[in-house]
Design an enzyme around this catalytic site. Structure first.
Site, PDB file in Angstrom:
ATOM      1  CD  GLU A  41      -1.106   0.553   3.686  1.00  0.00           C
ATOM      2  OE1 GLU A  41      -1.600   1.690   3.556  1.00  0.00           O
ATOM      3  OE2 GLU A  41      -1.257  -0.137   4.699  1.00  0.00           O
ATOM      4  CE  LYS A  67       0.910   1.940  14.873  1.00  0.00           C
ATOM      5  NZ  LYS A  67       0.818   1.941  13.415  1.00  0.00           N
TER       6      LYS A  67
HETATM    7  N1  PSU Z   1      -2.585   1.426  10.831  1.00  0.00           N
HETATM    8  C1  PSU Z   1      -1.253   1.417  10.948  1.00  0.00           C
HETATM    9  N2  PSU Z   1      -0.515   1.984   9.952  1.00  0.00           N
HETATM   10  C2  PSU Z   1      -1.099   2.545   8.838  1.00  0.00           C
HETATM   11  C3  PSU Z   1      -2.517   2.519   8.732  1.00  0.00           C
HETATM   12  C4  PSU Z   1      -3.228   1.962   9.744  1.00  0.00           C
HETATM   13  O1  PSU Z   1      -0.741   0.922  11.922  1.00  0.00           O
HETATM   14  O2  PSU Z   1      -0.382   3.059   7.962  1.00  0.00           O
HETATM   15  C5  PSU Z   1      -3.179   3.096   7.498  1.00  0.00           C
HETATM   16  C6  PSU Z   1      -3.510   1.989   6.481  1.00  0.00           C
HETATM   17  O3  PSU Z   1      -3.404   2.513   5.181  1.00  0.00           O
HETATM   18  C7  PSU Z   1      -4.967   1.678   6.799  1.00  0.00           C
HETATM   19  C8  PSU Z   1      -5.480   3.077   7.106  1.00  0.00           C
HETATM   20  O4  PSU Z   1      -5.676   1.078   5.737  1.00  0.00           O
HETATM   21  O5  PSU Z   1      -4.435   3.682   7.856  1.00  0.00           O
HETATM   22  C9  PSU Z   1      -6.774   3.050   7.900  1.00  0.00           C
HETATM   23  O6  PSU Z   1      -7.292   4.341   7.967  1.00  0.00           O
HETATM   24  P1  PSU Z   1      -8.750   4.588   8.588  1.00  0.00           P
HETATM   25  O7  PSU Z   1      -8.601   4.198  10.045  1.00  0.00           O
HETATM   26  O8  PSU Z   1      -9.026   6.018   8.368  1.00  0.00           O
HETATM   27  O9  PSU Z   1      -9.656   3.646   7.849  1.00  0.00           O
END
Ligand code: PSU
Ligand code: MN
Length: 305
Positions: free
Chosen positions: A26, A161
């Site tokens: 990604e 996390k």
């Molecule tokens: N969690 C992490 N590192 C990240 C992300 C999440 O520990 O880089 C990023 C990923 O791209 C994940 C996105 O798909 O954040 C999720 O964002 P949201 O919570 O806004 O859906």
């Protein structure tokens, strides 16, 4: 029929056509997940680890409204330098970004969508989004969970996390029918640490068995993905109390500052890294390397049949 908005890099296209192993990566982890220049160094090193383990890397992003499966070194540099100024693109953003010819950093959700369009089945990342703490009032639940329910791509991550409510995240995945596999563990890893206190659905110990499970899921005609959670190597794991203190403080600050919506996750990631004095960044990099290795080995096993 290849989608009219999709550009598959020639090396990736040749590997997919020949049934050779490919691993998707990604771009939000580059632009929003880590600071420059470590983000670019990590992204390039991850691609090399995938090659060293017998697969072709395909870093995924949206550039000028084109869905890219496979980036050049220059394109990875561009995402790393632009950082959080790049539009973080989830499922809801794809149509408008393509129509307007804009750039977008792909999250787990949009990386799965584009990987699937390009014929790539295995994807390695750091952590996924999930059900946020306090979601019972904010309704902040990552689109990543919905995508896992509907797009047939295996996602290899280091769990989630503790900025998230891990118990609710597992409940949501259960409701949506997404298998949660522990790679060499019975417990859901908590990203920076190897254990969370929550059990996974199944423990699997080898890339061959991961490939077999995913092959069976596809053969059954089940449309969703599979979540493989791979614990951070012991040597890089962080003490749970250090990391949890930083997370609690970051969450309190995000509430005070009224951070919400798509900004929440990038804000918390950056703040936790600052509060742990960069220690968490070193751990973050190592767990991504570890996931890339397992994903490449699984992609190789998946292609052997
Ligand atoms: N969690 C992490 N590192 C990240 C992300 C999440 O520990 O880089 C990023 C990923 O791209 C994940 C996105 O798909 O954040 C999720 O964002 P949201 O919570 O806004 O859906
Ligand atoms: Mn959210």
């Amino acid at each position: 029929m290849i989608n009219q908005y999709l550009d598959i890099n020639p090396e990736v296209a040749a590997a997919v056509a020949a049934g050779k192993p490919v691993v998707a990566l990604e771009s939000t982890i580059i632009s929003h997940g880590m600071p420059y220049p470590q983000n670019v160094e990590t992204a390039l090193a991850v691609e090399q680890i995938i090659r060293d383990n017998g697969a072709v890397p395909a870093t995924i992003a949206i550039i000028g409204g084109r869905l890219k499966a496979g980036l050049t070194r220059e394109e990875i540099e561009y995402f790393g330098k632009k950082g959080r100024a790049i539009h973080k693109a989830s499922r809801r953003d794809l149509a408008v970004l393509c129509a307007r010819g804009e750039d977008g950093a792909t999250t787990v959700t949009t990386t799965m969508i584009i990987a699937h369009m390009a014929g790539i089945q295995i994807f390695a990342t750091g952590g996924i989004g999930g059900v946020h703490r306090g979601a019972e009032t904010t309704m902040d639940i990552s689109a990543d969970l919905e995508e896992l329910a509907q797009t047939p791509v295996m996602v290899v991550c280091a769990g989630a996390k503790a900025i998230l409510d891990l118990g609710l995240t597992l409940e949501y995945l259960e409701t949506k029918g997404v298998p949660v596999i522990g790679y060499g563990t019975d417990e859901l890893p908590a990203f920076y640490s190897r254990s969370s206190g929550f059990g996974v659905d199944y423990r699997i110990d080898t890339p061959e068995e991961l490939a077999a499970a995913f092959r069976a899921q596809n053969a059954l005609g089940m449309k969703g993905g599979m979540l493989v959670t791979n614990p951070i190597p012991e040597a890089y794991a962080m003490p749970a109390d250090t990391i949890n203190a930083a997370i609690d403080r970051a969450i309190a600050e995000s509430k005070e500052q009224g951070i919400h919506g798509k900004e929440t996750t990038p804000f918390l990631l950056a703040r936790v890294a600052e509060l742990t004095g960069g220690n968490s960044l070193a751990s973050n990099i190592q767990l991504v390397f570890n996931n890339a290795k397992v994903a490449a080995q699984t992609a190789a096993a998946f292609c052997k049949k």
